[in-house]
Design an enzyme around this catalytic site. Sequence first.
Site, PDB file in Angstrom:
ATOM      1  N   ARG A  76       0.847  -1.194   0.000  1.00 35.32           N
ATOM      2  CA  ARG A  76       0.000   0.000   0.000  1.00 35.32           C
ATOM      3  C   ARG A  76       0.881   1.242   0.000  1.00 35.32           C
ATOM      4  O   ARG A  76       1.657   1.456   0.939  1.00 35.32           O
ATOM      5  CB  ARG A  76      -0.931  -0.011   1.214  1.00 35.32           C
ATOM      6  CG  ARG A  76      -1.750   1.231   1.328  1.00 35.32           C
ATOM      7  CD  ARG A  76      -2.815   1.183   2.423  1.00 35.32           C
ATOM      8  NE  ARG A  76      -3.429   2.488   2.474  1.00 35.32           N
ATOM      9  CZ  ARG A  76      -3.366   3.329   3.509  1.00 35.32           C
ATOM     10  NH1 ARG A  76      -2.794   2.968   4.641  1.00 35.32           N
ATOM     11  NH2 ARG A  76      -3.898   4.527   3.436  1.00 35.32           N
ATOM     12  N   HIS A 120      -2.824  10.860   0.882  1.00 32.75           N
ATOM     13  CA  HIS A 120      -2.326  10.587   2.234  1.00 32.75           C
ATOM     14  C   HIS A 120      -1.666  11.877   2.735  1.00 32.75           C
ATOM     15  O   HIS A 120      -0.477  11.931   3.002  1.00 32.75           O
ATOM     16  CB  HIS A 120      -1.363   9.399   2.218  1.00 32.75           C
ATOM     17  CG  HIS A 120      -1.169   8.737   3.559  1.00 32.75           C
ATOM     18  ND1 HIS A 120      -1.342   7.383   3.755  1.00 32.75           N
ATOM     19  CD2 HIS A 120      -0.816   9.233   4.759  1.00 32.75           C
ATOM     20  CE1 HIS A 120      -1.103   7.076   5.017  1.00 32.75           C
ATOM     21  NE2 HIS A 120      -0.773   8.187   5.656  1.00 32.75           N
ATOM     22  N   GLU A 165      -7.632   8.259   6.184  1.00 32.95           N
ATOM     23  CA  GLU A 165      -7.962   8.822   7.486  1.00 32.95           C
ATOM     24  C   GLU A 165      -8.575  10.223   7.448  1.00 32.95           C
ATOM     25  O   GLU A 165      -7.941  11.206   7.877  1.00 32.95           O
ATOM     26  CB  GLU A 165      -6.728   8.826   8.393  1.00 32.95           C
ATOM     27  CG  GLU A 165      -6.141   7.437   8.617  1.00 32.95           C
ATOM     28  CD  GLU A 165      -5.123   7.388   9.748  1.00 32.95           C
ATOM     29  OE1 GLU A 165      -4.711   8.449  10.233  1.00 32.95           O
ATOM     30  OE2 GLU A 165      -4.748   6.273  10.139  1.00 32.95           O
ATOM     31  N   ASN A 292      -7.724   1.540   9.513  1.00 25.45           N
ATOM     32  CA  ASN A 292      -6.466   1.718  10.236  1.00 25.45           C
ATOM     33  C   ASN A 292      -6.799   1.704  11.715  1.00 25.45           C
ATOM     34  O   ASN A 292      -7.701   2.422  12.157  1.00 25.45           O
ATOM     35  CB  ASN A 292      -5.815   3.066   9.904  1.00 25.45           C
ATOM     36  CG  ASN A 292      -5.338   3.151   8.470  1.00 25.45           C
ATOM     37  OD1 ASN A 292      -5.413   2.175   7.721  1.00 25.45           O
ATOM     38  ND2 ASN A 292      -4.843   4.313   8.081  1.00 25.45           N
ATOM     39  N   TYR A 294      -5.008   1.648  15.686  1.00 25.98           N
ATOM     40  CA  TYR A 294      -3.815   1.676  16.535  1.00 25.98           C
ATOM     41  C   TYR A 294      -4.139   1.595  18.016  1.00 25.98           C
ATOM     42  O   TYR A 294      -3.296   1.203  18.809  1.00 25.98           O
ATOM     43  CB  TYR A 294      -3.024   2.963  16.269  1.00 25.98           C
ATOM     44  CG  TYR A 294      -2.353   2.963  14.915  1.00 25.98           C
ATOM     45  CD1 TYR A 294      -1.123   2.335  14.731  1.00 25.98           C
ATOM     46  CD2 TYR A 294      -2.959   3.552  13.817  1.00 25.98           C
ATOM     47  CE1 TYR A 294      -0.516   2.311  13.499  1.00 25.98           C
ATOM     48  CE2 TYR A 294      -2.350   3.525  12.569  1.00 25.98           C
ATOM     49  CZ  TYR A 294      -1.121   2.899  12.419  1.00 25.98           C
ATOM     50  OH  TYR A 294      -0.521   2.866  11.190  1.00 25.98           O
ATOM     51  N   GLU A 352      -3.776  -0.386   7.925  1.00 23.95           N
ATOM     52  CA  GLU A 352      -2.628  -0.036   8.774  1.00 23.95           C
ATOM     53  C   GLU A 352      -2.838  -0.593  10.166  1.00 23.95           C
ATOM     54  O   GLU A 352      -3.929  -0.486  10.732  1.00 23.95           O
ATOM     55  CB  GLU A 352      -2.470   1.493   8.943  1.00 23.95           C
ATOM     56  CG  GLU A 352      -1.958   2.217   7.739  1.00 23.95           C
ATOM     57  CD  GLU A 352      -1.797   3.714   7.996  1.00 23.95           C
ATOM     58  OE1 GLU A 352      -1.568   4.118   9.165  1.00 23.95           O
ATOM     59  OE2 GLU A 352      -1.916   4.467   7.025  1.00 23.95           O
TER      60      GLU A 352
HETATM   61  C1  FCB Z   1      -1.621   6.887  10.798  1.00 23.89           C
HETATM   62  C2  FCB Z   1      -1.154   7.428   9.468  1.00 23.89           C
HETATM   63  C3  FCB Z   1       0.191   6.929   9.033  1.00 23.89           C
HETATM   64  C4  FCB Z   1       1.143   6.778  10.200  1.00 23.89           C
HETATM   65  C5  FCB Z   1       0.509   6.022  11.332  1.00 23.89           C
HETATM   66  C6  FCB Z   1       1.409   5.787  12.504  1.00 23.89           C
HETATM   67  O1  FCB Z   1      -2.491   7.797  11.385  1.00 23.89           O
HETATM   68  O2  FCB Z   1      -2.086   7.107   8.449  1.00 23.89           O
HETATM   69  O3  FCB Z   1       0.674   7.780   8.035  1.00 23.89           O
HETATM   70  O4  FCB Z   1       1.651   7.980  10.570  1.00 23.89           O
HETATM   71  O5  FCB Z   1      -0.638   6.677  11.756  1.00 23.89           O
END
Ligand code: FCB
Length: 445
Positions: A76, A120, A165, A292, A294, A352
């Site tokens: 990607r 992006h 995002e 994505n 985290y 992600e």
């Molecule tokens: C996300 C972004 C990516 C990277 C990660 C850690 O928010 O899409 O570019 O910075 O976090």
Amino acid sequence: MSLKFPDNFVWGVATASYQIEGATDEDGRGESIWDRFAATPGKTHNGDSGAVADDHYHRYPEDIALMKDLGVKAYRLSVAWPRIFPEGKGRVNELGIAFYDRLIDELLKNDITPYVTLYHWDLPQILEDDGGWLNRATSDYFADYADIVSRALGDRVKHWMTFNEPLCICWISYGEGRHAPGKVDPSFRDPAIATHTVYLGHGKAVPILRANSKDCKVGIVLNMSHVYANTSSDEDRAAVLQQDAVINRWFADPVLKGEYPQEVLRKLGGVPKIEPGDMEIIHQPLDFVGINNYFRSVVQGGGDPNSVFPIEVRVPNADRTEMDWEIYPQGLYDLLMRVTYDYHPKEILITENGCAMPDQVTPDGNVHDPRRVKYLHDHFEAAHRAIMAGAPLNGYFVWSMMDNFEWAYGYAKRFGITYVDYETQKRIPKDSYHFYQGVIKSGSL
Ligand code: FCB
């Protein structure tokens, strides 16, 4: 017990143009909002910028060889708008297109399928000077950009993502000001206006991509976090719905259901201005939704009644990454199931997931990152559980293939499964790279 993933599961890695390419002044590239932001004192850690980054613009053959060795089926990447339209619109820069031509050909030569994100975060600065995502016309410029890129690459690129995002493009960039262009509006009104422009751009681009890239799949990438109550009190549970409406549904509902959450619209009173036909443009059929993820979100009641946001809680004694993000793999499972039940997407891709850790090269020349190995293992396990519970999850892109420019944190945070020595540009596969290589090879955990 070994956990077997589906046979055609797409194992991949992800990056983004501004974070790895460097060569910001080469081959006619125009200025992006991130060049300007990074050059503004106090905006990025150490004044770091993407001017050199991983020098991927020149080293892409070496990086692709490493991906081949890793064994990923898919990569990607994102295209830098200012390389294609240095003035944001109008004149096309053929040298910019030529770079992505070379990159795509090199990937295909190595049997790696490109998944291309159009936006992006590197908006041409000249468009920001005209209002950026607060200017409705930017949605038309985005559609033109999507047209030119898909005409050039659409014969070979069959997987497209319009935006990465929207929450960060709108809230963090026009609300909190932590990302370029660094605008601040805690009322969430400007971010809401930006959302509408972004989504008009998305809606206009989808049919263009389909027309220019025969039999392609089109999606969007949303960063979502499952939300939990701090306690079982009524107030804390009400805060969950409030937070979910503003961080998840505000961004997912328009593109996946054709509507904004009413309770957020009511609080904003009058913005964004929705013209007749807008929601139909925005609500395009999509082939997949990219997620994505985290961290999770934990909230409590008792916040400011005028704010669209409730109070976020920092969970005590939690395991955390270098970003200070709580590690909570169950949150990925809960999120995948929620997206499955609430939105019924044809297909989900984790576009992600990964973590920043305090990586160092040890005297043996290697980078041992056991905490990242565990992080990936535990998130893969959560993803597998979601698959077994019926989530249409067909792929997983680890963020990131290599250490890179982490936006406002500059080079201080390392997310790669490959270490980058920024002095020499040497790449060193970390232990997590070898762990991932094994998972891909066996197709199981
Ligand atoms: C996300 C972004 C990516 C990277 C990660 C850690 O928010 O899409 O570019 O910075 O976090």
